[in-house]
Design an enzyme around this catalytic site. Structure first.
Site: not given
Ligand code: ADP
Ligand code: MG
Length: 155
Positions: A27, A67, A130, A133, A144
């Site tokens: 990212k 997304y 974070n 992805h 994807e």
């Molecule tokens: P993952 O990336 O672990 O699959 P999710 O699919 O739940 O997680 O969420 C997609 C992305 O959205 C996350 O990687 C993160 O960048 C963002 N995200 C998820 N939860 C939050 C939150 N509570 N606040 C801000 N951003 C979030």
């Molecule tokens: Mg996800």
């Protein structure tokens, strides 16, 4: 003459779901902090084969499309703003059971909950920004991969 379509979009391959492929993104936060090389090294060290890789800078609209499943979530605006804020590296990764293997290497969404030795523990700054992805199912991995790569870009 009919236009040539990448084979990944051809009808007979539309339902082809491979458990040995997944899709990943380094990212914009991780790219901006100079972690790209270290993360790629970790990916190779964990036994993945890189089948596709490119540096892109997504538009807001591209990030919103990627997304779309999260469009009702309160963080959708923040997430798509962040994902289009700078360059990122998109990846097609191969390994047995690629989806869970890549999610294991990434670690929990929230770096505060990510296990030692995971990429998010080491490189992520917050739950939103974070570092990486990863697809959450074989079906989403194939969607994807096709969102960012043509068949010609996969080796
Ligand atoms: P993952 O990336 O672990 O699959 P999710 O699919 O739940 O997680 O969420 C997609 C992305 O959205 C996350 O990687 C993160 O960048 C963002 N995200 C998820 N939860 C939050 C939150 N509570 N606040 C801000 N951003 C979030
Ligand atoms: Mg996800």
């Amino acid at each position: 003459m009919r236009p040539i379509r990448p084979a990944i979009f051809c009808k007979e391959e539309e339902s082809l779901i491979m458990s040995n492929l997944t899709f990943g993104i380094i990212k914009p936060d991780a790219v901006a902090k100079g972690h790209t090389g270290k993360i790629i090294d970790r990916i190779i060290g964990a036994g993945f084969t890189i089948r596709g890789m490119k540096l892109i800078h997504q538009s807001k609209r591209q990030a919103e499309g990627f997304y779309a499943v999260h469009r009702e979530r309160p963080f959708f605006g923040e997430l798509t703003e962040f994902m289009s804020s700078g360059p990122c590296v998109v990846l097609c990764l191969e390994k047995d059971n690629a989806v869970p293997a890549w999610r294991d290497l990434m670690g929990a969404t929230n770096p505060a909950e990510a296990a030692e030795g995971t990429l998010r523990k080491e490189f992520a700054g917050s739950i939103g920004e974070n570092a990486v992805h990863g697809s959450d199912s074989d079906e989403n991995a194939s969607i994807e991969i096709a969102y960012f790569f043509s068949k010609l870009e996969l080796v």
